[in-house]
Design a protein around this motif. Structure first.
Motif, mmCIF file in Angstrom:
data_model
loop_
_atom_site.group_PDB
_atom_site.id
_atom_site.type_symbol
_atom_site.label_atom_id
_atom_site.label_comp_id
_atom_site.label_asym_id
_atom_site.label_seq_id
_atom_site.Cartn_x
_atom_site.Cartn_y
_atom_site.Cartn_z
ATOM 1 N N UNK A 1 0.847 -1.189 0.000
ATOM 2 C CA UNK A 1 0.000 0.000 0.000
ATOM 3 C C UNK A 1 0.886 1.244 0.000
ATOM 4 N N UNK A 2 0.715 2.076 -1.012
ATOM 5 C CA UNK A 2 1.471 3.332 -1.112
ATOM 6 C C UNK A 2 0.629 4.459 -0.543
ATOM 7 N N UNK A 3 1.095 5.046 0.558
ATOM 8 C CA UNK A 3 0.475 6.260 1.079
ATOM 9 C C UNK A 3 1.132 7.428 0.351
ATOM 10 N N UNK A 4 0.385 8.032 -0.550
ATOM 11 C CA UNK A 4 0.885 9.057 -1.458
ATOM 12 C C UNK A 4 0.478 10.451 -0.977
ATOM 13 N N UNK A 5 1.418 11.120 -0.334
ATOM 14 C CA UNK A 5 1.184 12.483 0.152
ATOM 15 C C UNK A 5 1.980 13.455 -0.720
ATOM 16 N N UNK A 6 1.378 14.574 -1.112
ATOM 17 C CA UNK A 6 2.098 15.536 -1.942
ATOM 18 C C UNK A 6 3.216 16.233 -1.151
ATOM 19 N N UNK A 7 4.220 16.761 -1.852
ATOM 20 C CA UNK A 7 5.353 17.414 -1.187
ATOM 21 C C UNK A 7 4.953 18.508 -0.197
ATOM 22 N N UNK A 8 3.890 19.247 -0.495
ATOM 23 C CA UNK A 8 3.476 20.317 0.423
ATOM 24 C C UNK A 8 3.043 19.757 1.772
#
Length: 187
Positions: free
Chosen positions: A105-112
């Motif tokens: 599972x990839x928890x994909x959070x943006x750089x901000x």
């Protein structure tokens, strides 16, 4: 049949950048599923008898990655685990053989979001001595093609709390398992 039943003991491995919420989400997922929770960084620290920052300082990143791989190999031999991995675990190709023992599972959070969560964090060796935004952008660019190999991608927003991320993760895992079961029936 519940999701726990459909999982049939298969481990969940959380990948993604530091600050994405792997540890907090992993603990919530484990509690919901009745699984055990492990954080590879915490297990490495326990095995080495020193913090990750000290391992990096004394032995370097390569030595840390070796310990991390050993921990992952040992954990993958068990069932009914939720494992929060270090953000760079995907950079070692052989780690994928262990990750594929379960659902990745990839928890994909943006750089901000990552920058907001990590500002002022002095415990992360890869963030030392550089501009945080630049370093996060560089690491994400290097790792994103690897993260996309995950079985499930969960978008993480600034307003999301752990409960919301965990609920979304469970729904996406359930959807993935059901679609695989449907495909197996059709073939």
């Amino acid at each position: 049949m519940t999701l726990t039943d459909r999982l049939n003991g298969i481990n969940l491995y959380l990948i993604g950048m530091m600050g994405a919420g792997k540890s907090s989400t992993g603990a919530a997922l484990a509690q919901t599923l009745g699984y055990q929770f492990f954080d590879t960084d915490a297990v490495v620290e326990a095995a080495a008898g020193q913090p990750v920052t000290d391992i990096f300082a004394a032995q370097g990143e390569a030595a840390f990655r070796q310990l991390e791989t050993k921990v992952l190999a040992e954990l993958s031999a068990y069932r009914r685990l939720v494992v929060a991995t270090g953000g760079g675990i995907v950079t070692q190709q052989h780690n994928w053989s262990y990750l594929h023992h379960g659902i990745v599972v990839w928890l994909d959070a943006p750089p901000t979001v990552l920058q907001e969560r990590l500002s002022g964090d002095t415990d992360r060796p890869l963030l030392q001595g550089q501009d945080l935004a630049t370093k996060l952008t560089t690491l994400l660019a290097e790792r994103q093609p690897l993260y996309t190999q995950a079985d499930v991608r969960v978008s993480v927003g600034a307003e999301d709390d752990v409960a919301a991320i965990a609920a979304r993760t469970l729904a996406l895992i359930d959807q993935r398992i059901r679609s695989e079961a449907d495909s197996a029936v059709l073939n």
